[in-house]
Motif scaffolding. Structure first.
Motif, PDB file in Angstrom:
ATOM      1  N   ARG A  21       0.804  -1.241  -0.137  1.00 27.62           N
ATOM      2  CA  ARG A  21      -0.074  -0.021  -0.007  1.00 27.62           C
ATOM      3  C   ARG A  21       0.831   1.148   0.084  1.00 27.62           C
ATOM      4  NH1 ARG A  21      -5.091  -0.522   3.831  1.00 27.62           N
ATOM      5  NH2 ARG A  21      -5.611   1.229   2.592  1.00 27.62           N
ATOM      6  N   SER A  24       2.546   1.739  -3.412  1.00 29.42           N
ATOM      7  CA  SER A  24       1.563   2.017  -4.247  1.00 29.42           C
ATOM      8  C   SER A  24       1.358   3.640  -4.338  1.00 29.42           C
ATOM      9  CB  SER A  24       0.292   1.289  -4.230  1.00 29.42           C
ATOM     10  OG  SER A  24       0.705   0.190  -4.687  1.00 29.42           O
ATOM     11  N   VAL A  25       1.128   4.080  -2.964  1.00 26.86           N
ATOM     12  CA  VAL A  25       0.747   5.360  -2.868  1.00 26.86           C
ATOM     13  C   VAL A  25       1.775   6.390  -3.091  1.00 26.86           C
ATOM     14  CG1 VAL A  25       0.155   7.353  -1.117  1.00 26.86           C
ATOM     15  CG2 VAL A  25      -1.196   5.006  -0.867  1.00 26.86           C
ATOM     16  N   GLY A  28       2.348   6.129  -7.087  1.00 26.65           N
ATOM     17  CA  GLY A  28       1.165   6.829  -7.682  1.00 26.65           C
ATOM     18  C   GLY A  28       1.362   8.305  -7.516  1.00 26.65           C
ATOM     19  N   LEU A  29       1.502   8.842  -6.260  1.00 23.25           N
ATOM     20  CA  LEU A  29       1.609  10.269  -6.351  1.00 23.25           C
ATOM     21  C   LEU A  29       2.808  11.001  -6.933  1.00 23.25           C
ATOM     22  CD1 LEU A  29       0.475  10.747  -2.440  1.00 23.25           C
ATOM     23  CD2 LEU A  29      -0.735  11.068  -4.575  1.00 23.25           C
ATOM     24  N   ALA A  56      -2.375   5.251  -6.710  1.00 21.17           N
ATOM     25  CA  ALA A  56      -2.681   6.165  -5.356  1.00 21.17           C
ATOM     26  C   ALA A  56      -4.088   5.467  -4.984  1.00 21.17           C
ATOM     27  CB  ALA A  56      -2.665   7.573  -5.778  1.00 21.17           C
ATOM     28  N   ARG A  58      -5.148   2.263  -5.512  1.00 20.95           N
ATOM     29  CA  ARG A  58      -4.890   1.246  -5.238  1.00 20.95           C
ATOM     30  C   ARG A  58      -4.347   1.074  -3.572  1.00 20.95           C
ATOM     31  NH1 ARG A  58      -0.158  -2.262  -5.413  1.00 20.95           N
ATOM     32  NH2 ARG A  58      -0.603  -4.406  -5.855  1.00 20.95           N
ATOM     33  N   GLY A  59      -3.467   1.859  -3.442  1.00 18.34           N
ATOM     34  CA  GLY A  59      -2.874   1.857  -2.189  1.00 18.34           C
ATOM     35  C   GLY A  59      -3.640   2.613  -1.167  1.00 18.34           C
ATOM     36  N   SER A  60      -4.365   3.729  -1.399  1.00 16.20           N
ATOM     37  CA  SER A  60      -5.057   4.098  -0.356  1.00 16.20           C
ATOM     38  C   SER A  60      -6.444   3.394  -0.023  1.00 16.20           C
ATOM     39  CB  SER A  60      -5.866   5.549  -0.840  1.00 16.20           C
ATOM     40  OG  SER A  60      -6.704   5.236  -1.956  1.00 16.20           O
ATOM     41  N   THR A  61      -7.107   2.541  -1.084  1.00 16.40           N
ATOM     42  CA  THR A  61      -8.155   1.514  -0.543  1.00 16.40           C
ATOM     43  C   THR A  61      -7.518   0.296  -0.053  1.00 16.40           C
ATOM     44  OG1 THR A  61      -8.238   0.457  -2.878  1.00 16.40           O
ATOM     45  CG2 THR A  61      -9.482   2.607  -2.125  1.00 16.40           C
TER      46      THR A  61
END
Length: 73
Positions: A21, A24-25, A28-29, A56, A58-61
């Motif tokens: 996670r 990914s965040v 993504g950012l 982002a 994917r990582g946040s959820t």
């Protein structure tokens, strides 16, 4: 149709580890921020923005639909 898609993205059991996670965040950012810089190729910037936002989210959820689908094979 859009409401169903949004429901599918944000529902589902989290299937990512804390490390997945966070990576990914962060990626993504970073990709989305790089895509926001002015570039001669607007399509490449748009593609990078879409990929960055997807990572982002994917990582946040904490839910990856592709990982979930591959686990059911």
């Amino acid at each position: 149709m859009a409401n169903e898609m949004i429901h599918d993205i944000f529902s589902g059991e989290p299937n990512l580890s804390t490390t997945e996670r966070a990576v990914s965040v962060a990626l993504g950012l970073g990709i989305a921020a790089a895509a926001a810089q002015p570039r001669p190729n607007k399509w490449l910037s748009l593609a990078a923005l879409v990929v960055g936002v997807g990572l982002a989210l994917r990582g946040s959820t904490g839910h990856c639909a592709i990982k979930a689908a591959s686990q059911h094979l």
